[in-house]
Motif scaffolding. Structure first.
Motif, PDB file in Angstrom:
ATOM      1  N   PHE A 174       7.747   1.864 -14.826  1.00 59.75           N
ATOM      2  CA  PHE A 174       7.586   1.626 -13.392  1.00 59.75           C
ATOM      3  C   PHE A 174       8.265   0.325 -12.973  1.00 59.75           C
ATOM      4  N   SER A 210      -3.940  13.915   1.922  1.00 63.00           N
ATOM      5  CA  SER A 210      -3.482  12.528   1.800  1.00 63.00           C
ATOM      6  C   SER A 210      -2.289  12.285   2.703  1.00 63.00           C
ATOM      7  N   ILE A 248       0.840  -1.204   0.000  1.00 66.59           N
ATOM      8  CA  ILE A 248       0.000   0.000   0.000  1.00 66.59           C
ATOM      9  C   ILE A 248       0.875   1.253   0.000  1.00 66.59           C
ATOM     10  N   LEU A 274       2.613   1.982  -3.445  1.00 67.04           N
ATOM     11  CA  LEU A 274       1.674   2.587  -4.393  1.00 67.04           C
ATOM     12  C   LEU A 274       1.397   4.039  -4.006  1.00 67.04           C
ATOM     13  N   ALA A 275       1.144   4.254  -2.707  1.00 67.85           N
ATOM     14  CA  ALA A 275       0.823   5.609  -2.253  1.00 67.85           C
ATOM     15  C   ALA A 275       1.995   6.556  -2.492  1.00 67.85           C
ATOM     16  N   THR A 328       4.233   6.349  -4.792  1.00 70.99           N
ATOM     17  CA  THR A 328       4.291   6.657  -6.225  1.00 70.99           C
ATOM     18  C   THR A 328       3.275   7.740  -6.561  1.00 70.99           C
ATOM     19  N   GLY A 329       2.075   7.612  -6.016  1.00 72.22           N
ATOM     20  CA  GLY A 329       1.052   8.622  -6.276  1.00 72.22           C
ATOM     21  C   GLY A 329       1.418   9.980  -5.709  1.00 72.22           C
ATOM     22  N   MET A 330       2.026   9.967  -4.530  1.00 73.17           N
ATOM     23  CA  MET A 330       2.348  11.237  -3.876  1.00 73.17           C
ATOM     24  C   MET A 330       3.579  11.895  -4.501  1.00 73.17           C
ATOM     25  N   VAL A 331       4.607  11.116  -4.756  1.00 72.80           N
ATOM     26  CA  VAL A 331       5.869  11.703  -5.216  1.00 72.80           C
ATOM     27  C   VAL A 331       5.887  11.887  -6.735  1.00 72.80           C
ATOM     28  N   ARG A 332       5.182  11.013  -7.457  1.00 66.49           N
ATOM     29  CA  ARG A 332       5.211  11.109  -8.911  1.00 66.49           C
ATOM     30  C   ARG A 332       3.857  11.513  -9.491  1.00 66.49           C
ATOM     31  N   GLY A 333       2.961  12.004  -8.640  1.00 71.71           N
ATOM     32  CA  GLY A 333       1.607  12.300  -9.116  1.00 71.71           C
ATOM     33  C   GLY A 333       1.368  13.773  -9.402  1.00 71.71           C
ATOM     34  N   GLY A 334       2.424  14.576  -9.386  1.00 74.42           N
ATOM     35  CA  GLY A 334       2.251  15.995  -9.630  1.00 74.42           C
ATOM     36  C   GLY A 334       1.543  16.678  -8.469  1.00 74.42           C
ATOM     37  N   ARG A 335       1.179  17.924  -8.682  1.00 75.36           N
ATOM     38  CA  ARG A 335       0.458  18.630  -7.624  1.00 75.36           C
ATOM     39  C   ARG A 335      -1.025  18.321  -7.751  1.00 75.36           C
ATOM     40  N   PHE A 336      -1.697  18.134  -6.624  1.00 72.22           N
ATOM     41  CA  PHE A 336      -3.140  17.961  -6.669  1.00 72.22           C
ATOM     42  C   PHE A 336      -3.751  18.436  -5.368  1.00 72.22           C
TER      43      PHE A 336
END
Lengths: 269, 363, 309
Positions: free
Chosen positions: A184, A107, A87, A90-91, A93-101
């Motif tokens: 990835f 999160s 978990i 995956l998280a 990757t989303g946080m560090v490689r997911g750009g700004r959101f």
């Protein structure tokens, strides 16, 4: 020694305090380790080196209880650490490689929540939650609770590692016709591996060590090593507890050492 | 360039905005097949952004990009047959050199054995075969640079993009790599688009150069064009060293403009379209196109006094104080010392210029 | 830096932008169900009516909070007086946590400073040495501490054998034992942030101070300490917060006289004697205190960042 020379960085006494600090930190562990080899029945007298208390752990009257507890502990630690690490990877990757959101801060707050809420409070909350939904306490409730509070421990080293990996590697992979999934699995994941391993090991130790939350959410009769040890200690410290402690302590130290060396090996250089 | 040559990359009215900030303001640009093309400009000018838009790492806010006639600006990078040599090489640290070079081929569906074979050939081309089993970290900067090149060339891209690839190398190695790159481009016949902030590098290697500043293209031309005939002050100042003088145009006659600069000095030079009588503009004169003498020479001579001589290795730079006028920088090559004179500081003399050395600039 | 990197390069760390929601979903779901929802449920429980065999009756009630703050006599019909029992326990917890924090700071600061001024190769080894004990099971550490400090324990044996004392020191079951236990539990949390701050500190500043006639201790006080203050502050928070809610150290080392919040809460959920709404309310009060401290410290941190950047 540069004592005669003027050294702006050194202050008299700081070294002594550091050494004192190490003594305080290690003395209890060293003493318990030494006394776990005591041949004596009593705690106070030293009667020579022996392995009798180790033997007692495996064959003595309490051995059955400890064996079950150990089995539970390791089962929970392995499963919880594996799930939490997955978990967390995956998280991260989303946080560090997911750009700004928009929900990035939220999160991150959610992920670090188990670290902010005092352990005893998290224990109470988890117990109440399982109670309110009528979930019967047992091995499964312990496992679920452990997965939750292991996530931040796995997440932190993984995301730290990921932040250290330049995104030009993935870009180079994409430039060389890799799909995002291939970039990835073939590039990012191998480069992150030291972080993932160290995250897994930390999650494993944290799970193996947990007493308070486990104590609240375990069902009657289900014990892990820490709750079993606590139950025993409540009736007084016995030599076999010191033997178990020494073994558990060694497991932790070995795992932390592995984690240290793995995270030090930087495969991006 | 001939008419039969194809356009490799065609950028049409490309705009790139980040929020309120406009990084590229309507750039249009055609890069020919087989060309060594350089995007040159100071940092922040938008050159890397343009390159990354061609590679597919930045999306295009407005406009279009064509690759040999096919519109590509909406394709992801892995669907574009262009490859990049990254600034810091971005060699995959967990793979060997050979695996690195084979990566692109494998991703394109070439069988592993075939990809490794071709990668081996590629490494031979850049003379690194003996290192194929090593990891990138075991190679020197220059060797890593060549591996990055081999990796980008291995899948035989239609265009190769190079993002300041030499900036991490020391001066000597950089010079050697400039030549090697140039040769490699000729050998492979692949279009190279090269990004740099180093004007000397650009002049040395390029067929054509686009000089950029503040998100706009300032001038597009061959190295000679850009050096000898800068369009504006930015280009004149950015490329090489120059004397920039404020002048006002007094008269224009048969293609020659008479200008005066401070202190009553007068100069004539070729008139430039768009700069009329009475305009106050800048004039650029390259220091190496000036020389000094005891007495005026019939063309263009300005009287002055030597302030200082500075020895800079191959050249001597002389600072001349024009009477009541601006300072001039004159450069004399040490190999020219036979026919060109150097004066002691304080000496009065004349500064002369070669025909066509002075150039009027539109601001 | 190249142009693109300066203007928009940071936007390229969005390689997995499209997959973001799916990547974060498992974490969101797990933590919402297993952490956030339980905390909310605990808040609800604190407003319910207690059931005598443990558990709750789903009926709104302020009894738990009332019991915490007010004493209404044996039958609940006296005029309300302030109930000091629980406030005293909270106060003791704060006091004990504060003392443990001070102890950690006094030992931790010189240690962190000493480590941060070692050579670059030695620093990670020192940090590693300081953090190892933290990873050993807290229960085992606390039990070991108790074993060492017992009246007939190795420490007293040792001190008596060298003639320093005649009769054993009574350490276990004192406030000091609890403070020592808390110090032992959370010391790395003090050392690590201070270490990080000192490591970033530019020692040319100390040299400048010395050059301008400041003594070493003045330099420490006037130049170094202000520079590393955020690290010290973070360390204090990181020790204070878990200490306040700790259970094992007060339970094992403190004995009945030195009851802290952790034990009070734990008691409410033990067997049939407990009072779940009261335990939930006490937990809520503890959580609120902790969140206020964390928010305060986050603001302090932001201020320091702004001043530093």
């Amino acid at each position: 020694m540069a004592s005669k020379q003027f050294n702006i960085k050194s202050y008299t006494g700081f070294k002594a305090i550091t050494l004192l600090c190490l003594v305080v930190l290690y003395a209890p562990l060293v003493v318990v380790t030494i006394y776990s080899f005591n041949a004596s029945q009593s705690l106070t007298n030293w009667e020579g080196v022996s392995l009798r208390w180790y033997a007692d752990v495996f064959t003595g009257p309490e051995s059955g209880k400890f064996k079950t507890a150990a089995k539970n502990s390791f089962f929970i630690a392995i499963v919880a650490a594996t799930v939490a690490t997955t978990i967390a990877t995956l998280a991260a990757t989303g946080m560090v490689r997911g750009g700004r959101f928009r929900f990035r801060t939220v999160s991150f707050g959610l992920i670090s929540l188990p670290l902010m809420v005092p352990e005893i409070v998290l224990a109470v909350a988890t117990l109440i939650f399982f109670n309110s939904i009528g979930f019967e306490r047992g091995l499964l409730t312990i496992l679920l609770a452990h997965i939750a509070f292991c996530i931040p421990f796995a997440y932190l080293p993984i995301s730290a590692r990921m932040q250290g990996i330049e995104d030009s590697y993935e870009q180079a992979a994409l430039d060389l016709y890799a799909t995002k999934r291939q970039a990835f699995t073939k590039i990012l994941l191998p480069l992150m591996m030291p972080g993932i391993i160290s995250g897994f090991l930390l999650a494993f130790i944290v799970s193996l060590d947990d007493f308070i939350i486990t104590n609240f959410v375990k069902g009657a009769g289900v014990e892990t090593l820490p709750t079993a040890i606590f139950g025993s200690v409540k009736q007084g410290i016995k030599p076999n507890i010191m033997a178990i402690s020494t073994m558990l302590l060694s497991v932790s130290i070995v795992m932390v050492t592995i984690s240290y060396f793995v995270s030090k090996s930087d495969n991006t250089k | 360039m001939t008419d039969t040559q194809q356009i490799a990359i065609d950028v049409r009215d490309a705009v790139k905005r980040y929020g309120d900030f406009t990084a590229l303001k309507k750039i249009s640009l055609s890069i020919m097949d087989n060309e060594f093309f350089t995007l040159l400009g100071p940092s922040g000018c938008g050159k890397t952004t343009l390159l990354r838009m061609i590679a597919g790492f930045e999306d295009v806010t407005e406009g279009a990009i064509f690759l040999f006639g096919d519109e590509i600006e909406n394709l992801p990078p892995n669907k574009r047959p262009v490859n990049t040599v990254f600034q810091n090489y971005a060699l995959f640290p967990h793979m060997t050199i050979l695996e690195n070079v084979a990566f692109g081929l494998e991703m394109r569906g070439t069988s592993k054995a075939e990809a490794l074979k071709k990668a081996g050939e590629m490494l031979e081309l850049v003379q690194l075969s003996q290192f194929s089993a090593r990891k990138p970290s075991q190679l020197s900067g220059g060797q890593q640079q060549r591996v990055a090149l081999a990796r980008a060339l291995a899948p035989q891209p239609k265009v190769l993009l190079l993002d300041e690839p030499l900036s991490a190398l020391d001066l000597k190695l950089r010079k050697a790599m400039q030549l090697e790159l140039k040769h490699l481009q000729r050998e492979t016949g692949i279009t190279f688009i090269f990004v740099t902030h180093d004007q000397e590098e650009a002049l040395t290697m390029s067929d054509r150069i686009a000089v950029m500043s503040a998100g706009e293209m300032q001038q597009l031309g061959t190295p000679t064009d850009i050096y000898e005939r800068p369009h504006n002050m930015f280009v004149a100042d950015f490329i090489g060293e120059t004397n920039l003088l404020e002048v006002s145009v007094d008269g224009i006659e048969s293609g020659r403009a008479t200008c005066h600069l401070g202190g009553g000095h007068e100069l004539t030079c070729n008139a430039v379209e768009g700069i009329g009588v009475g305009s106050k503009v800048h004039m650029s004169i390259r220091p190496e196109r000036l020389y000094m003498s005891d007495s005026p020479v019939e063309t263009e001579s300005l009287k002055g006094r030597i302030k200082e001589n500075i020895f800079v290795g191959t050249d001597i730079t002389t600072i001349v104080d024009l009477q009541d006028g601006p300072n001039f920088v004159v450069r004399t090559s040490n190999s020219d010392r036979g026919n060109k004179r150097i004066f002691e500081p304080g000496t009065e003399m004349f500064v002369n210029m070669e025909l066509g050395a002075a150039r009027l600039l539109a601001d | 830096m190249a142009a693109g990197a300066a203007s928009g390069g940071s936007a390229t760390t969005d390689t997995y932008k499209e997959a973001r929601t799916w990547l974060l979903l498992p974490a969101w779901v797990t933590l919402t169900i297993l952490v956030l929802a339980p905390v909310i449920m605990m808040l609800i429980y604190s407003f319910l009516t207690k059931e005598f065999r443990g558990g709750v009756i789903w009926e709104f009630s302020l009894a738990a909070y009332d019991q915490f703050f007010f004493d209404r006599g044996l039958f609940g019909d006296d005029p309300p007086k302030i109930e000091w029992t629980y406030i005293t326990i909270f106060w003791r917890s704060i006091w004990q946590a504060g003392a443990a924090t001070l102890l950690s700071l006094l030992i931790g600061f010189p240690t962190a400073y000493f480590i941060a001024t070692r050579s670059e190769n030695m620093r990670p080894i020192w940090v590693f040495l300081i953090t190892i004990p933290y990873w050993v099971n807290l229960l085992i550490r606390t039990v070991s501490m108790k074993f060492l400090l017992r009246d007939q324990g190795p420490l007293n044996d040792f001190l008596m054998s060298i003639g320093l004392i005649d009769s054993p020191l009574h350490i276990v079951n004192t406030n000091f034992a609890v403070q020592l236990g808390l110090f032992y539990s959370y010391l790395p949390f003090m050392v690590l942030p201070i270490y990080a701050a000192v490591e970033r500190y530019n020692f040319a500043l100390s040299e400048a101070a010395a050059d301008l006639y400041a003594s070493k201790w003045t330099t420490l006080r006037r130049v170094l300490l202000p520079a590393v203050k955020p690290g010290v502050f973070a360390g204090c928070i990181l020790v204070f917060v878990p200490s306040m809610g700790s259970f094992l150290a007060p339970d094992l080392l403190g004995g009945a006289k030195n009851f802290m919040i952790g034990s009070l809460i734990e008691e409410q959920f033990k067997g049939n004697a407990g009072n779940w709404p009261f335990g939930a309310a006490a937990s809520m009060i503890l959580l609120t205190m902790v969140l206020i401290i964390l928010m305060f410290s986050a603001r302090q941190q932001a201020k320091a960042d702004k001043a530093g950047g």
